[in-house]
Design an enzyme around this catalytic site. Structure first.
Site, short mmCIF file in Angstrom:
data_model
loop_
_atom_site.label_atom_id
_atom_site.label_comp_id
_atom_site.label_asym_id
_atom_site.label_seq_id
_atom_site.Cartn_x
_atom_site.Cartn_y
_atom_site.Cartn_z
N ASP A 1 12.36 2.97 1.93
CA ASP A 1 12.62 1.89 2.87
C ASP A 1 12.94 2.45 4.26
O ASP A 1 12.45 1.96 5.28
CB ASP A 1 13.77 1.02 2.35
N GLU B 1 7.54 1.41 -1.80
CA GLU B 1 8.55 2.16 -1.06
C GLU B 1 8.87 3.48 -1.76
O GLU B 1 9.05 4.52 -1.10
CB GLU B 1 9.82 1.34 -0.91
N ASP C 1 8.87 -2.62 -4.22
CA ASP C 1 9.80 -1.54 -4.54
C ASP C 1 9.05 -0.26 -4.90
O ASP C 1 9.42 0.84 -4.48
CB ASP C 1 10.70 -1.95 -5.71
N GLU D 1 13.08 4.30 -3.92
CA GLU D 1 12.86 3.07 -3.15
C GLU D 1 13.83 2.99 -1.98
O GLU D 1 13.46 2.60 -0.86
CB GLU D 1 13.03 1.87 -4.07
#
Length: 236
Positions: free
Chosen positions: A53, A125, A122, A49
């Site tokens: 991002d 990502e 989450d 995650e």
């Protein structure tokens, strides 16, 4: 194939990408609750995650530069903030039905974890990071173009900042400014999770989560605006 392998195989079909390292996708689908207790020591989506991002942010920035060559930096920045928000990620996650594929504890699932917007964001990502690590920039970019470019083109004008919009709404009605309060902060120092409550006089408070105080406040403001619009629609 075991249950986890079945989830991975099904999602690979939906993603249109055949992983050379399917264990990366399995890791991206593993909620932290699945690595507690008997599962302690196994990898979950948190590290992926973190990477996803950054990958999403870079690729979306590049797409925006190409798609909106006449816009100023401030306008592109507003578009970028909306497109990499937890709300946008959760929206894509629901289209991919990641809640069905996620591996989480029975207790977490019973409490609605599979439809929790932050958990979905989450996981989304993490899936982006898994694509990036397995297939490089091209694999991640193909997925992001497929799901993010339609959102980019939904609005001719850059989206307005939710906190500013809510503040203007309150001021137009001679109400006190919205109040934001941090109810909870948890997680590692480098990856905190903020739980923020937004209060506007005369309306029920709303809560939202985010990886920074600012993103949590923006998400809470957006929820308050949604609540206001819903009430206006009901009255009409």
């Amino acid at each position: 194939m075991n249950a986890v392998d079945d989830r991975v195989a099904d999602l690979m079909v939906d993603l249109g990408y055949d992983f050379r390292q399917p264990e990366l996708l399995a890791e991206a689908l593993t909620h932290p609750s699945a690595t507690e207790g008997e599962g302690r020591g196994k990898r979950n989506l948190e590290r992926l995650e973190f990477l996803g991002d950054r990958v999403l942010g870079l690729i979306v920035a590049r797409l925006l530069m190409d798609d909106f060559p006449e816009e100023k930096v401030g306008q592109i920045a507003r578009r970028h903030a909306a497109l990499v928000s937890a709300e946008a990620l959760a929206r894509v996650a629901r289209r991919l039905e990641l809640g069905i594929y996620m591996n989480m504890s029975p207790g977490e699932r019973q409490q609605g974890g599979a439809d929790n917007p932050q958990a979905l964001a989450d996981c989304c990502e993490a899936v982006i990071a898994a694509l990036y690590l397995d297939g490089g920039d091209d694999a991640a970019a193909r997925m992001i173009r497929r799901y993010w470019q339609p959102m980019m083109r939904e609005s001719v004008r850059p989206p307005r900042d939710s906190k500013s919009t809510l503040q203007e709404w309150a001021q137009a009605r001679a109400l006190p400014l919205p109040v934001y309060a941090i109810l909870r902060r948890e997680g590692a120092p480098h990856e905190p999770l903020f739980d923020v409550e937004c209060t506007v006089r005369g309306l029920p408070p709303v809560r939202a989560e985010g990886r920074s105080r600012r993103t949590a406040e923006q998400a809470a403001a957006r929820r308050m605006i949604d609540q206001i619009e819903s009430c206006d629609s009901d009255d009409g």
